[in-house]
Design a protein around this motif. Structure first.
Motif, mmCIF file in Angstrom:
data_model
loop_
_atom_site.group_PDB
_atom_site.id
_atom_site.type_symbol
_atom_site.label_atom_id
_atom_site.label_comp_id
_atom_site.label_asym_id
_atom_site.label_seq_id
_atom_site.Cartn_x
_atom_site.Cartn_y
_atom_site.Cartn_z
ATOM 1 N N ASN A 149 0.819 -1.207 0.000
ATOM 2 C CA ASN A 149 0.000 0.000 0.000
ATOM 3 C C ASN A 149 0.860 1.269 0.000
ATOM 4 O O ASN A 149 0.530 2.251 -0.669
ATOM 5 C CB ASN A 149 -0.944 -0.010 1.207
ATOM 6 C CG ASN A 149 -1.928 1.126 1.148
ATOM 7 O OD1 ASN A 149 -1.791 2.120 1.852
ATOM 8 N ND2 ASN A 149 -2.902 1.021 0.266
ATOM 9 N N GLU A 152 1.967 1.755 -3.561
ATOM 10 C CA GLU A 152 0.811 2.162 -4.384
ATOM 11 C C GLU A 152 0.486 3.635 -4.185
ATOM 12 O O GLU A 152 0.265 4.360 -5.158
ATOM 13 C CB GLU A 152 -0.436 1.354 -3.991
ATOM 14 C CG GLU A 152 -0.463 -0.063 -4.498
ATOM 15 C CD GLU A 152 -1.699 -0.818 -3.978
ATOM 16 O OE1 GLU A 152 -1.784 -2.017 -4.226
ATOM 17 O OE2 GLU A 152 -2.559 -0.199 -3.322
ATOM 18 N N GLU A 153 0.433 4.061 -2.936
ATOM 19 C CA GLU A 153 0.040 5.438 -2.645
ATOM 20 C C GLU A 153 1.050 6.437 -3.220
ATOM 21 O O GLU A 153 0.669 7.446 -3.812
ATOM 22 C CB GLU A 153 -0.097 5.657 -1.122
ATOM 23 C CG GLU A 153 -1.267 4.926 -0.496
ATOM 24 C CD GLU A 153 -2.622 5.369 -1.063
ATOM 25 O OE1 GLU A 153 -2.779 6.563 -1.384
ATOM 26 O OE2 GLU A 153 -3.516 4.499 -1.213
ATOM 27 N N LYS A 156 0.777 6.353 -7.049
ATOM 28 C CA LYS A 156 -0.500 6.944 -7.468
ATOM 29 C C LYS A 156 -0.411 8.473 -7.425
ATOM 30 O O LYS A 156 -0.851 9.162 -8.351
ATOM 31 C CB LYS A 156 -1.589 6.440 -6.523
ATOM 32 C CG LYS A 156 -2.993 6.870 -6.849
ATOM 33 C CD LYS A 156 -3.940 6.256 -5.810
ATOM 34 C CE LYS A 156 -5.338 6.795 -5.983
ATOM 35 N NZ LYS A 156 -6.251 6.170 -5.000
ATOM 36 N N GLU A 208 -3.900 -5.698 -9.343
ATOM 37 C CA GLU A 208 -4.683 -4.760 -8.517
ATOM 38 C C GLU A 208 -3.854 -3.543 -8.157
ATOM 39 O O GLU A 208 -4.348 -2.416 -8.161
ATOM 40 C CB GLU A 208 -5.144 -5.449 -7.222
ATOM 41 C CG GLU A 208 -6.499 -6.115 -7.351
ATOM 42 C CD GLU A 208 -6.941 -6.790 -6.055
ATOM 43 O OE1 GLU A 208 -7.779 -7.689 -6.151
ATOM 44 O OE2 GLU A 208 -6.427 -6.435 -4.965
ATOM 45 N N ALA A 209 -2.592 -3.777 -7.835
ATOM 46 C CA ALA A 209 -1.709 -2.662 -7.471
ATOM 47 C C ALA A 209 -1.558 -1.700 -8.649
ATOM 48 O O ALA A 209 -1.696 -0.479 -8.487
ATOM 49 C CB ALA A 209 -0.346 -3.193 -7.015
ATOM 50 N N SER A 211 -3.531 -1.250 -11.118
ATOM 51 C CA SER A 211 -4.808 -0.593 -11.340
ATOM 52 C C SER A 211 -5.034 0.520 -10.307
ATOM 53 O O SER A 211 -5.465 1.627 -10.653
ATOM 54 C CB SER A 211 -5.894 -1.664 -11.315
ATOM 55 O OG SER A 211 -7.136 -1.108 -11.059
ATOM 56 N N ASN A 212 -4.711 0.267 -9.049
ATOM 57 C CA ASN A 212 -4.852 1.294 -8.009
ATOM 58 C C ASN A 212 -3.966 2.500 -8.279
ATOM 59 O O ASN A 212 -4.325 3.637 -7.955
ATOM 60 C CB ASN A 212 -4.490 0.728 -6.624
ATOM 61 C CG ASN A 212 -5.510 -0.290 -6.136
ATOM 62 O OD1 ASN A 212 -6.645 -0.319 -6.613
ATOM 63 N ND2 ASN A 212 -5.102 -1.144 -5.199
#
Ligand code: PL3
Ligand code: FE2
Ligand code: FE2
Length: 231
Positions: A149, A152-153, A156, A208-209, A211-212
């Protein structure tokens, strides 16, 4: 009619099991050790996130100690020479990227690829682990989701400026994961873990990562299967 056993009981004390465990256990210990070093390196590269990254590094050190205890519990000596070699290519790529200040590549290697690899492996291992290792691994895998996470953050929040470097780093590093899986396939099977299940779980987590972070479905499909067909 009595139900057939769903699977044959695993003999955790057999020579065959403990021989395979000496390599898989070493890989996990080495992986946690390198993750610790990688987050310390990232803390230097991202001074604004220093405290958080040092916190992640400390968690990796606890994971390593937990898995060392799993090996001791089965009276297995981890084959650290094998494990060092196992990670050499990915580790070399991380260090090269860090030396060049390529934060995006470092985050893709550690927080996306390695964490997804760990999450897939630990999820598949938990149902077939001995009682001691299962408890340890259940605690560890929760932490690994928080590490994923983190990556990802950050990615992103910096998606537009990171996109091209992510593409290049994925092309260079994801094929290494398929090679690494091929190398552990036989040992993992002895522990009750099937390669297909590992690949599937990895692709779900990694997809999923991506995509996030902001990649389109089409990009996710293309990126997450990179090098799989020829592995
Ligand atoms: C990052 O927090 C941890 C990095 C560890 C990477 C582990 C990869 C393991 C692949 C080997 C497949 C079998 C795993 C068995 C689990 C005990
Ligand atoms: Fe970890
Ligand atoms: Fe981690």
């Amino acid at each position: 009619m009595p139900q057939l056993e769903a699977s044959v009981a695993i003999d955790f004390r057999s020579d065959v099991y403990r021989d395979a465990y000496s390599r898989i256990n070493a890989i996990v210990i080495e992986g946690e050790q390198e993750a610790n070093e990688n987050y310390i390196r990232l803390a230097d590269l991202l001074p604004d996130n220093k405290d958080q990254l040092v916190g992640l590094a400390k968690m990796e050190n606890r994971h390593k100690k937990g898995f060392e205890a799993c090996g001791r519990n089965l009276e297995v000596t981890p084959d650290m020479v094998f494990a060092h070699e196992f990670f050499a290519a990915l580790h070399g790529n991380f260090q090269k990227a860090a030396a060049e200040g390529k934060i995006v590549t470092c985050l893709l290697i550690q927080s996306l690829i390695i964490e997804c690899f760990a999450i897939a492996a630990y999820n598949i291992y938990i149902p077939v682990a001995d009682d001691f290792a299962r408890k340890i691994t259940e605690g560890v895998v929760k932490d690994e989701y928080s590490h994923l996470n983190y990556g990802e953050e950050w990615l992103k929040a910096n998606f537009e400026t990171s996109k091209a470097e992510l593409e290049a780093a994925n092309r260079e590093n994801l094929p290494l994961v398929w090679q690494m899986l091929n190398q552990v396939e036989d040992d993992a099977r002895v522990l009750g873990m099937e390669k297909d299940a590992l690949v599937e779980d990895f692709m779900i987590q990694y997809g999923e990562a991506l995509s996030n972070i902001g990649f389109s479905t089409r990009d996710v499909m293309r990126l997450s299967a990179m090098g799989l067909a020829t592995a």
